[in-house]
Design a protein around this motif. Sequence first.
Motif, mmCIF file in Angstrom:
data_model
loop_
_atom_site.group_PDB
_atom_site.id
_atom_site.type_symbol
_atom_site.label_atom_id
_atom_site.label_comp_id
_atom_site.label_asym_id
_atom_site.label_seq_id
_atom_site.Cartn_x
_atom_site.Cartn_y
_atom_site.Cartn_z
ATOM 1 N N HIS A 430 0.826 -1.208 0.000
ATOM 2 C CA HIS A 430 0.000 0.000 0.000
ATOM 3 C C HIS A 430 0.863 1.263 0.000
ATOM 4 C CE1 HIS A 430 -3.954 -1.732 0.232
ATOM 5 N NE2 HIS A 430 -3.639 -2.468 1.290
ATOM 6 N N SER A 432 3.854 1.584 -1.270
ATOM 7 C CA SER A 432 4.413 1.723 -2.622
ATOM 8 C C SER A 432 3.381 2.286 -3.586
ATOM 9 C CB SER A 432 4.907 0.360 -3.113
ATOM 10 O OG SER A 432 5.391 0.437 -4.429
ATOM 11 N N ASP A 433 2.137 1.815 -3.494
ATOM 12 C CA ASP A 433 1.074 2.310 -4.372
ATOM 13 C C ASP A 433 0.784 3.787 -4.118
ATOM 14 O OD1 ASP A 433 0.851 -0.194 -5.460
ATOM 15 O OD2 ASP A 433 -0.875 -0.787 -4.237
ATOM 16 N N LEU A 434 0.740 4.170 -2.851
ATOM 17 C CA LEU A 434 0.442 5.571 -2.521
ATOM 18 C C LEU A 434 1.568 6.500 -2.967
ATOM 19 C CD1 LEU A 434 -1.049 5.073 1.066
ATOM 20 C CD2 LEU A 434 -2.295 5.810 -0.974
ATOM 21 N N SER A 436 3.665 6.008 -5.379
ATOM 22 C CA SER A 436 3.710 6.088 -6.847
ATOM 23 C C SER A 436 2.715 7.108 -7.404
ATOM 24 C CB SER A 436 3.434 4.713 -7.457
ATOM 25 O OG SER A 436 2.099 4.303 -7.200
ATOM 26 N N ASN A 437 1.697 7.433 -6.609
ATOM 27 C CA ASN A 437 0.698 8.414 -7.053
ATOM 28 C C ASN A 437 1.082 9.850 -6.710
ATOM 29 O OD1 ASN A 437 -1.084 6.477 -8.123
ATOM 30 N ND2 ASN A 437 -1.921 6.059 -6.085
ATOM 31 N N LEU A 438 2.196 10.028 -6.004
ATOM 32 C CA LEU A 438 2.633 11.374 -5.619
ATOM 33 C C LEU A 438 3.568 11.928 -6.694
ATOM 34 C CD1 LEU A 438 3.332 10.827 -1.798
ATOM 35 C CD2 LEU A 438 1.302 11.823 -2.863
ATOM 36 N N GLN A 439 3.004 12.477 -7.731
ATOM 37 C CA GLN A 439 3.775 13.069 -8.825
ATOM 38 C C GLN A 439 4.177 14.503 -8.468
ATOM 39 O OE1 GLN A 439 4.678 11.178 -11.348
ATOM 40 N NE2 GLN A 439 3.429 9.450 -10.615
ATOM 41 N N ASN A 442 2.026 17.398 -9.672
ATOM 42 C CA ASN A 442 0.600 17.354 -9.346
ATOM 43 C C ASN A 442 0.219 18.623 -8.580
ATOM 44 O OD1 ASN A 442 -1.915 16.845 -7.980
ATOM 45 N ND2 ASN A 442 -1.603 14.651 -8.330
ATOM 46 N N LEU A 445 -0.713 18.098 -4.926
ATOM 47 C CA LEU A 445 0.432 17.793 -4.071
ATOM 48 C C LEU A 445 1.214 19.064 -3.756
ATOM 49 C CD1 LEU A 445 2.342 15.829 -2.639
ATOM 50 C CD2 LEU A 445 3.497 15.455 -4.830
#
Length: 526
Positions: A430, A432-434, A436-439, A442, A445
């Motif tokens: 979880h 790693s998934d979270l 990976s969504n922090l560009q 963005n 962000l």
Amino acid sequence: MDGNKNKFIKIIIVITCITAAIMELIDTSIVNVALNNISGTLGATLEDASWVVTAYAIANVIIIPLTGFLSRYFGRKNYYLVSIIIFTFASYMCGNSSSLWMLVFWRFMQGIGGGALLSVSQGILFDQFKPEEKGIAGGIFGMGIVIGPTIGPILGGYIVDNYHWALIFDINIPIGIAAALLTWKFVDRKPDEYNIDKKSIPIDYVGILSLTVGIGALQYILEKGQSDDWFEDELIRYLSLAVVTGLGLFIWWELHTKNPAINLRVMKSRNLIGSNVLTFVCGFGLFGSVYLFPVMVQRVMGYTPTEAGLSMIPGALVTIFAMPFIGAGLGKGVKPIYFVSLGFALFIAHGYTASQAAPDANKWWFIITQICRGVGTGCLTVPLLSQAVVGLKPSDMPYGISLNNMFRQLGGAFGIAIMNTYATRRFATHRSDLVSNLQGNNPLLIQRINGLTNGMIAKGINPHLARQAAYSSLDYSVSNQAQMQAYLDGFLLIALFFVCTIPFMLLLKNETMDAETRARVAAAAH
């Protein structure tokens, strides 16, 4: 006058037996809410600290099926008295442990002593009641079986919040001393406990040793496999061989030796096989959820140990309310499978509803999940034991009951270990998934980071340090959310375990037990 004296002695013995048994059961879960404090005080990870719980469960798994043999070999009163002394001394050493592995060792010894406090207590208790009163005694003891593990976190939470965690072990000392003295003074030996011919009672060294090696190695693999990269680790590979060899030898030897420590031949009963699988899952769900819940609400939701324990009160209360009705139903001839089916449905509901919790869920939200778990546990514990002996010969019933209790404790040990390992793996996934969504580009962000930074600058923090603190705060939020999702996945896994084992209900005999069989179950149940 003699009648009043006998009545007084009976009351003393009943109180002693019930107190000793509940003390043992409380110790299966009282440590759960203290793991954070123990790991911090002794400088260990939470994953390693879970061995404090698991070591006790392993010892119970090994000793419980052997209590019948040990009672015959040493005499019931002698074995019971020595077990109380071992449990009490081990409790003292647990409270005075200076390292994690010292604590784990003495928890194992505490579990060795505690096995008799549960199983032998009931035999002594039932001797105090007339045949027509066995149902009352069974109801009293059945409530203790279910309530003990639930009271543990409540008591443990209060102690940890207000005193040192060592007190969760030290409180056993005065109770244990009193129980030992009362046992020595008031519990009588049965006729067959005098002049025991130990030479006529063969000791199954191979069976006991192979079971210990196999279960111990398997539990280590479950606990350490995740952190040690499973079969990439040489020790894990060697222990895997020990599991196959130990348990394989145990099964083969018990089926072929003339005097087995645990008579596996009764497993030819299809009904007993199904009951034991379902009992294993029941232990997995009960101990796994009681371990998982207090850790989750403390680490993620900010509960104090006391709040974590109090949150489990609804489950205990509904169990107290439900058990007499379940016992009465069984006493009137209601088929155990009806209660088992209801218990499975409620545990599936417990796992699913718990897995839907949000990070900001309030204490009232968990009442529903705790009620499902409490009633579900009540519907499974005694009815599954009753179901296990349906169709067995009277001479085979003690062996069937012993195996059924072993599977419940084994399921509990697996539940704690697997929940620990599974939550660790799911946290990594979880997170790693979270992440990976922090560009970096963005807008949301960027806005979040700027907002955190400006808020810290407004408090007088240096802009450069404020920026670093903002990233640290974001990292904490991501980790917290990943941790929450991992624990919720654990509850969902419990529900899936119950769903996947529903087909084993088809192996159960749908028969009504006669009064004699119900009395045997009540008299021999742990």
